[in-house]
Write an enzyme that holds these catalytic residues in place. Structure first.
Site, PDB file in Angstrom:
ATOM      1  N   ASP A  88      41.927 107.645  44.374  1.00 21.93           N
ATOM      2  CA  ASP A  88      40.590 107.095  44.615  1.00 21.93           C
ATOM      3  C   ASP A  88      39.809 108.100  45.449  1.00 21.93           C
ATOM      4  O   ASP A  88      40.392 109.023  46.039  1.00 21.93           O
ATOM      5  CB  ASP A  88      40.702 105.760  45.370  1.00 21.93           C
ATOM      6  CG  ASP A  88      39.334 105.172  45.685  1.00 21.93           C
ATOM      7  OD1 ASP A  88      38.487 105.114  44.779  1.00 21.93           O
ATOM      8  OD2 ASP A  88      39.096 104.788  46.844  1.00 21.93           O
ATOM      9  N   SER A  89      38.506 107.880  45.542  1.00 24.02           N
ATOM     10  CA  SER A  89      37.679 108.732  46.392  1.00 24.02           C
ATOM     11  C   SER A  89      38.012 108.527  47.870  1.00 24.02           C
ATOM     12  O   SER A  89      37.600 109.330  48.701  1.00 24.02           O
ATOM     13  CB  SER A  89      36.210 108.400  46.153  1.00 24.02           C
ATOM     14  OG  SER A  89      35.996 107.018  46.391  1.00 24.02           O
TER      15      SER A  89
ATOM     16  N   TYR B   9      32.342 109.330  46.171  1.00 23.06           N
ATOM     17  CA  TYR B   9      32.093 109.963  44.878  1.00 23.06           C
ATOM     18  C   TYR B   9      30.838 109.340  44.221  1.00 23.06           C
ATOM     19  O   TYR B   9      30.232 109.938  43.351  1.00 23.06           O
ATOM     20  CB  TYR B   9      33.277 109.731  43.926  1.00 23.06           C
ATOM     21  CG  TYR B   9      34.519 110.573  44.174  1.00 23.06           C
ATOM     22  CD1 TYR B   9      34.645 111.387  45.297  1.00 23.06           C
ATOM     23  CD2 TYR B   9      35.577 110.539  43.256  1.00 23.06           C
ATOM     24  CE1 TYR B   9      35.804 112.133  45.489  1.00 23.06           C
ATOM     25  CE2 TYR B   9      36.725 111.289  43.449  1.00 23.06           C
ATOM     26  CZ  TYR B   9      36.846 112.081  44.567  1.00 23.06           C
ATOM     27  OH  TYR B   9      37.989 112.825  44.753  1.00 23.06           O
ATOM     28  N   GLY B  10      30.537 108.122  44.647  1.00 20.04           N
ATOM     29  CA  GLY B  10      29.538 107.302  43.946  1.00 20.04           C
ATOM     30  C   GLY B  10      28.137 107.861  43.876  1.00 20.04           C
ATOM     31  O   GLY B  10      27.343 107.433  43.043  1.00 20.04           O
TER      32      GLY B  10
ATOM     33  N   GLU C   8      33.250  98.768  54.629  1.00 25.94           N
ATOM     34  CA  GLU C   8      34.030  99.649  55.510  1.00 25.94           C
ATOM     35  C   GLU C   8      33.714  99.382  56.986  1.00 25.94           C
ATOM     36  O   GLU C   8      34.548  99.601  57.850  1.00 25.94           O
ATOM     37  CB  GLU C   8      33.790 101.118  55.140  1.00 25.94           C
ATOM     38  CG  GLU C   8      34.420 101.427  53.796  1.00 25.94           C
ATOM     39  CD  GLU C   8      34.567 102.912  53.494  1.00 25.94           C
ATOM     40  OE1 GLU C   8      34.260 103.739  54.355  1.00 25.94           O
ATOM     41  OE2 GLU C   8      34.987 103.223  52.358  1.00 25.94           O
TER      42      GLU C   8
ATOM     43  N   CYS D 109      33.690  98.386  41.390  1.00 30.70           N
ATOM     44  CA  CYS D 109      33.797  99.306  42.525  1.00 30.70           C
ATOM     45  C   CYS D 109      34.979  98.836  43.369  1.00 30.70           C
ATOM     46  O   CYS D 109      35.179  97.625  43.539  1.00 30.70           O
ATOM     47  CB  CYS D 109      32.514  99.290  43.351  1.00 30.70           C
ATOM     48  SG  CYS D 109      32.637 100.285  44.842  1.00 30.70           S
ATOM     49  N   THR D 110      35.733  99.793  43.857  1.00 26.03           N
ATOM     50  CA  THR D 110      36.967  99.463  44.580  1.00 26.03           C
ATOM     51  C   THR D 110      36.764  98.511  45.767  1.00 26.03           C
ATOM     52  O   THR D 110      37.644  97.732  46.093  1.00 26.03           O
ATOM     53  CB  THR D 110      37.592 100.761  45.133  1.00 26.03           C
ATOM     54  OG1 THR D 110      36.557 101.534  45.761  1.00 26.03           O
ATOM     55  CG2 THR D 110      38.259 101.552  44.037  1.00 26.03           C
ATOM     56  N   HIS D 111      35.597  98.613  46.412  1.00 24.11           N
ATOM     57  CA  HIS D 111      35.375  97.840  47.629  1.00 24.11           C
ATOM     58  C   HIS D 111      34.939  96.389  47.382  1.00 24.11           C
ATOM     59  O   HIS D 111      35.047  95.554  48.263  1.00 24.11           O
ATOM     60  CB  HIS D 111      34.295  98.506  48.488  1.00 24.11           C
ATOM     61  CG  HIS D 111      34.690  99.813  49.071  1.00 24.11           C
ATOM     62  ND1 HIS D 111      35.074 100.878  48.299  1.00 24.11           N
ATOM     63  CD2 HIS D 111      34.771 100.232  50.366  1.00 24.11           C
ATOM     64  CE1 HIS D 111      35.367 101.901  49.082  1.00 24.11           C
ATOM     65  NE2 HIS D 111      35.183 101.534  50.341  1.00 24.11           N
TER      66      HIS D 111
ATOM     67  N   CYS E 243      39.544 104.592  41.255  1.00 21.76           N
ATOM     68  CA  CYS E 243      38.130 104.741  41.577  1.00 21.76           C
ATOM     69  C   CYS E 243      37.290 104.452  40.322  1.00 21.76           C
ATOM     70  O   CYS E 243      37.485 105.093  39.288  1.00 21.76           O
ATOM     71  CB  CYS E 243      37.899 106.170  42.049  1.00 21.76           C
ATOM     72  SG  CYS E 243      36.198 106.522  42.456  1.00 21.76           S
TER      73      CYS E 243
HETATM   74  N1  DGL Z   1      35.823 104.283  45.049  1.00 14.85           N
HETATM   75  C1  DGL Z   1      34.439 104.256  44.639  1.00 14.85           C
HETATM   76  C2  DGL Z   1      34.304 103.438  43.362  1.00 14.85           C
HETATM   77  O1  DGL Z   1      35.105 102.591  43.071  1.00 14.85           O
HETATM   78  C3  DGL Z   1      33.552 103.693  45.733  1.00 14.85           C
HETATM   79  C4  DGL Z   1      33.356 104.642  46.905  1.00 14.85           C
HETATM   80  C5  DGL Z   1      32.697 105.950  46.495  1.00 14.85           C
HETATM   81  O2  DGL Z   1      31.487 105.972  46.180  1.00 14.85           O
HETATM   82  O3  DGL Z   1      33.402 106.944  46.485  1.00 14.85           O
HETATM   83  O4  DGL Z   1      33.388 103.650  42.625  1.00 14.85           O
END
Ligand code: DGL
Length: 263
Positions: free
Chosen positions: A6-7, A38-39, A149, A181-183, A69
């Site tokens: 993941d990022s 990364y987004g 976060e 999105c992971t979060h 990710c």
């Molecule tokens: N892990 C990214 C995603 O699921 C979210 C955080 C990022 O922007 O890197 O898209």
């Protein structure tokens, strides 16, 4: 090992689902915390990083790869498959959409994710391919990641922001929403409240875990290559403030994290 990248820290929501569904297998996780997020990055950069992340996991014993990710899944999954044709590679985008197509009744599906994920249009394109009658509504929600976060999820400010982002979905009366999105699974309650009606909320992490499980059942030779242990390995490219605390909260267990450099 099952390699997951993941990022940053958010991919642990996917690791958590894989550990829950496949508790006997050892996982190796890499979070690119030095280069997160990364987004908001360009396609070229995301692809470059995703290739480096995958190489690191393969070099350190991963036999299959899960792109946790969503941004990397949306933008770099096909490049990774080209670059590593012999490695089984799973991604959260496809897994979530297969479920969305199965459960939607009114064929109105909402997708929320980072800017890069939403602008890639991967979700619309894929859903249109499997059912051309599905209407897809998308919204980039870049503020949700930092709010999660910061552990601000239950604050009134966050509720207002989430409500603002989801307003178009309420109007269109979607019956299914993919948390791309992971979060976002960590903000599920706030999202549910903001939608105000009962709809299907899909956590693609849960779906990709089921996909990997099925794959291993059907591919015994690859399954035999995976290490069986609960001693999971966690690597990051930086250890930011509160990282340990946040990770352990997601995974609900103490973990040892090692910092590495990809250069
Ligand atoms: N892990 C990214 C995603 O699921 C979210 C955080 C990022 O922007 O890197 O898209």
């Amino acid at each position: 090992m099952i390699g997951i990248f993941d990022s940053g820290v958010g991919g642990l929501t996917v690791a958590r689902q894989i550990i829950k569904k496949l508790p006997e297998y050892q996982i190796i996780y890499f979070g690119d915390t030095a280069r997160t997020p990364y987004g908001n990055k360009s396609k070229e950069t995301i692809i470059k990083y995703a290739i480096q992340d995958t190489k690191f996991l393969l070099k350190n014993g991963a036999k299959i790869i899960v792109i946790a990710c969503h941004t990397a899944s949306a933008v770099a999954a096909s490049e990774l498959r080209k670059k590593f044709p012999d490695v089984p590679i799973f991604n959260v985008v496809k897994a979530g959409l297969i479920k969305a197509e199965r459960v939607t009744k009114n064929k109105k599906v909402g997708i929320i994710g980072t800017r890069a994920t939403i602008f890639s249009q991967v979700h619309e394109n894929y859903l249109k391919k499997i059912d051309k009658d599905i209407k897809v509504y998308t919204e980039a929600c870049p503020l949700i990641v930092p709010l999660v976060e910061e552990d601000w999820i239950n604050r009134p400010e966050t509720k207002k922001i989430v409500k603002f982002y989801l307003k178009p979905f309420r109007k269109e009366k979607i019956d299914t929403l993919v948390l791309a999105c992971t979060h976002y699974p960590l903000a599920k309650e706030a999202i549910k409240k903001a939608i105000k009606r009962k709809i299907n909320i899909i956590d693609p992490g849960e779906e990709v875990a089921k996909e990997v499980d099925l794959f291993l059942k059907n591919h015994p030779i690859i399954e035999k290559r995976l290490a069986k242990s609960k001693k999971h390995k966690f690597f990051v490219s930086d250890i930011p403030f509160k990282f340990q605390e946040f990770s352990e909260k997601i995974l609900d267990q103490k973990i040892k994290v090692k910092q590495i450099s990809l250069d």
